[in-house]
Scaffold this motif. Structure first.
Motif, PDB file in Angstrom:
ATOM      1  N   ALA A  80      -3.212   7.482   2.630  1.00 46.40           N
ATOM      2  CA  ALA A  80      -2.854   8.689   1.887  1.00 46.40           C
ATOM      3  C   ALA A  80      -1.617   8.447   1.024  1.00 46.40           C
ATOM      4  CB  ALA A  80      -2.624   9.848   2.843  1.00 46.40           C
ATOM      5  N   GLN A  81      -0.650   7.710   1.539  1.00 47.35           N
ATOM      6  CA  GLN A  81       0.562   7.401   0.777  1.00 47.35           C
ATOM      7  C   GLN A  81       0.242   6.548  -0.447  1.00 47.35           C
ATOM      8  OE1 GLN A  81       3.051   5.586   3.744  1.00 47.35           O
ATOM      9  NE2 GLN A  81       3.805   7.557   4.507  1.00 47.35           N
ATOM     10  N   ILE A  82      -0.657   5.591  -0.277  1.00 45.94           N
ATOM     11  CA  ILE A  82      -1.060   4.746  -1.406  1.00 45.94           C
ATOM     12  C   ILE A  82      -1.743   5.588  -2.473  1.00 45.94           C
ATOM     13  CG2 ILE A  82      -2.632   2.893  -2.120  1.00 45.94           C
ATOM     14  CD1 ILE A  82      -2.067   1.624   0.677  1.00 45.94           C
ATOM     15  N   LEU A  83      -2.654   6.470  -2.057  1.00 49.52           N
ATOM     16  CA  LEU A  83      -3.380   7.319  -3.005  1.00 49.52           C
ATOM     17  C   LEU A  83      -2.438   8.283  -3.725  1.00 49.52           C
ATOM     18  CD1 LEU A  83      -6.536   8.118  -0.874  1.00 49.52           C
ATOM     19  CD2 LEU A  83      -6.391   6.588  -2.829  1.00 49.52           C
ATOM     20  N   GLU A  84      -1.404   8.741  -3.049  1.00 47.03           N
ATOM     21  CA  GLU A  84      -0.430   9.628  -3.689  1.00 47.03           C
ATOM     22  C   GLU A  84       0.446   8.866  -4.680  1.00 47.03           C
ATOM     23  OE1 GLU A  84       1.544  11.376  -0.332  1.00 47.03           O
ATOM     24  OE2 GLU A  84      -0.108  12.764   0.050  1.00 47.03           O
ATOM     25  N   LYS A  85       0.808   7.653  -4.316  1.00 46.51           N
ATOM     26  CA  LYS A  85       1.681   6.841  -5.165  1.00 46.51           C
ATOM     27  C   LYS A  85       0.946   6.302  -6.389  1.00 46.51           C
ATOM     28  CE  LYS A  85       4.797   2.897  -5.007  1.00 46.51           C
ATOM     29  NZ  LYS A  85       5.364   1.829  -4.183  1.00 46.51           N
ATOM     30  N   GLU A  86      -0.309   5.877  -6.196  1.00 52.25           N
ATOM     31  CA  GLU A  86      -1.125   5.322  -7.278  1.00 52.25           C
ATOM     32  C   GLU A  86      -2.489   5.992  -7.288  1.00 52.25           C
ATOM     33  OE1 GLU A  86      -1.091   1.134  -8.030  1.00 52.25           O
ATOM     34  OE2 GLU A  86       0.619   0.869  -6.692  1.00 52.25           O
ATOM     35  N   PRO A  87      -2.575   7.194  -7.884  1.00 52.33           N
ATOM     36  CA  PRO A  87      -3.845   7.932  -7.896  1.00 52.33           C
ATOM     37  C   PRO A  87      -4.955   7.147  -8.590  1.00 52.33           C
ATOM     38  CG  PRO A  87      -2.029   9.319  -8.648  1.00 52.33           C
ATOM     39  CD  PRO A  87      -1.502   7.920  -8.554  1.00 52.33           C
ATOM     40  N   GLY A  88      -6.156   7.378  -8.126  1.00 52.47           N
ATOM     41  CA  GLY A  88      -7.324   6.723  -8.707  1.00 52.47           C
ATOM     42  C   GLY A  88      -8.439   6.687  -7.693  1.00 52.47           C
ATOM     43  N   ARG A  89      -9.502   6.003  -8.049  1.00 55.21           N
ATOM     44  CA  ARG A  89     -10.632   5.850  -7.131  1.00 55.21           C
ATOM     45  C   ARG A  89     -10.517   4.497  -6.447  1.00 55.21           C
ATOM     46  NH1 ARG A  89     -16.258   7.422  -9.637  1.00 55.21           N
ATOM     47  NH2 ARG A  89     -16.744   7.687  -7.447  1.00 55.21           N
ATOM     48  N   TYR A  90     -10.727   4.503  -5.150  1.00 50.11           N
ATOM     49  CA  TYR A  90     -10.655   3.296  -4.340  1.00 50.11           C
ATOM     50  C   TYR A  90     -11.923   3.184  -3.502  1.00 50.11           C
ATOM     51  CZ  TYR A  90      -5.600   3.160  -5.255  1.00 50.11           C
ATOM     52  OH  TYR A  90      -4.374   3.087  -5.851  1.00 50.11           O
ATOM     53  N   VAL A  91     -12.145   2.001  -2.984  1.00 55.71           N
ATOM     54  CA  VAL A  91     -13.209   1.768  -2.016  1.00 55.71           C
ATOM     55  C   VAL A  91     -12.535   1.400  -0.707  1.00 55.71           C
ATOM     56  CG1 VAL A  91     -15.168   0.302  -1.397  1.00 55.71           C
ATOM     57  CG2 VAL A  91     -14.828   0.987  -3.772  1.00 55.71           C
ATOM     58  N   ILE A  92     -12.918   2.080   0.348  1.00 58.45           N
ATOM     59  CA  ILE A  92     -12.435   1.739   1.685  1.00 58.45           C
ATOM     60  C   ILE A  92     -13.629   1.167   2.431  1.00 58.45           C
ATOM     61  CG2 ILE A  92     -12.801   4.098   2.516  1.00 58.45           C
ATOM     62  CD1 ILE A  92     -10.406   3.657   4.385  1.00 58.45           C
ATOM     63  N   LYS A  93     -13.427   0.000   3.085  1.00 59.25           N
ATOM     64  CA  LYS A  93     -14.568  -0.655   3.732  1.00 59.25           C
ATOM     65  C   LYS A  93     -14.112  -1.525   4.888  1.00 59.25           C
ATOM     66  CE  LYS A  93     -14.649  -4.549   0.501  1.00 59.25           C
ATOM     67  NZ  LYS A  93     -15.443  -5.245  -0.504  1.00 59.25           N
ATOM     68  N   PHE A 131     -11.514   0.850  -7.072  1.00 62.38           N
ATOM     69  CA  PHE A 131     -12.905   1.054  -7.434  1.00 62.38           C
ATOM     70  C   PHE A 131     -13.120   0.408  -8.795  1.00 62.38           C
ATOM     71  CE2 PHE A 131     -16.352   3.368  -9.440  1.00 62.38           C
ATOM     72  CZ  PHE A 131     -17.290   3.464  -8.419  1.00 62.38           C
ATOM     73  N   ALA A 132     -14.123  -0.453  -8.896  1.00 62.63           N
ATOM     74  CA  ALA A 132     -14.390  -1.162 -10.153  1.00 62.63           C
ATOM     75  C   ALA A 132     -15.502  -0.461 -10.921  1.00 62.63           C
ATOM     76  CB  ALA A 132     -14.781  -2.603  -9.862  1.00 62.63           C
TER      77      ALA A 132
END
Length: 87
Positions: free
Chosen positions: A4-17, A57-58
């Motif tokens: 959550a901290q990463i997403l707040e600091k650098e917003p965007g789409r990511y893949v978690i796996k 997310f690519a």
């Protein structure tokens, strides 16, 4: 909480796996920090070693990207394309 901290600091789409699973089980797209704990738990459930990766997310043309990857693996030799899947 760390995701959550990463997403707040650098917003965007990511893949978690899961780091060590094959296939699509546990592979999820995440962009909202509020979803981090739930999606982390879902992904972690599919990891035998209890390790989860978070990647950008690519965007792009999957078919073209796969073809390029197959060609790169050829290392100058002939490359046989067995099939291309468009989803």
């Amino acid at each position: 909480a760390e995701i959550a901290q990463i997403l707040e600091k650098e917003p965007g789409r990511y893949v978690i796996k899961p780091a060590d699973n094959r296939g699509a089980k546990g592979v999820l797209v995440i962009s909202d920090p509020a979803d981090a704990d739930v999606l982390f738990a879902r992904s972690l459930a599919h990891s035998p070693s209890s390790v989860v990766l978070l990647e950008w997310f690519a965007y792009g043309n999957l078919r073209a990207d796969l073809m390029q990857a197959f060609a790169s693996l050829g290392l100058g030799r002939e490359v046989d394309v067995l099939g291309v899947i468009e989803k």
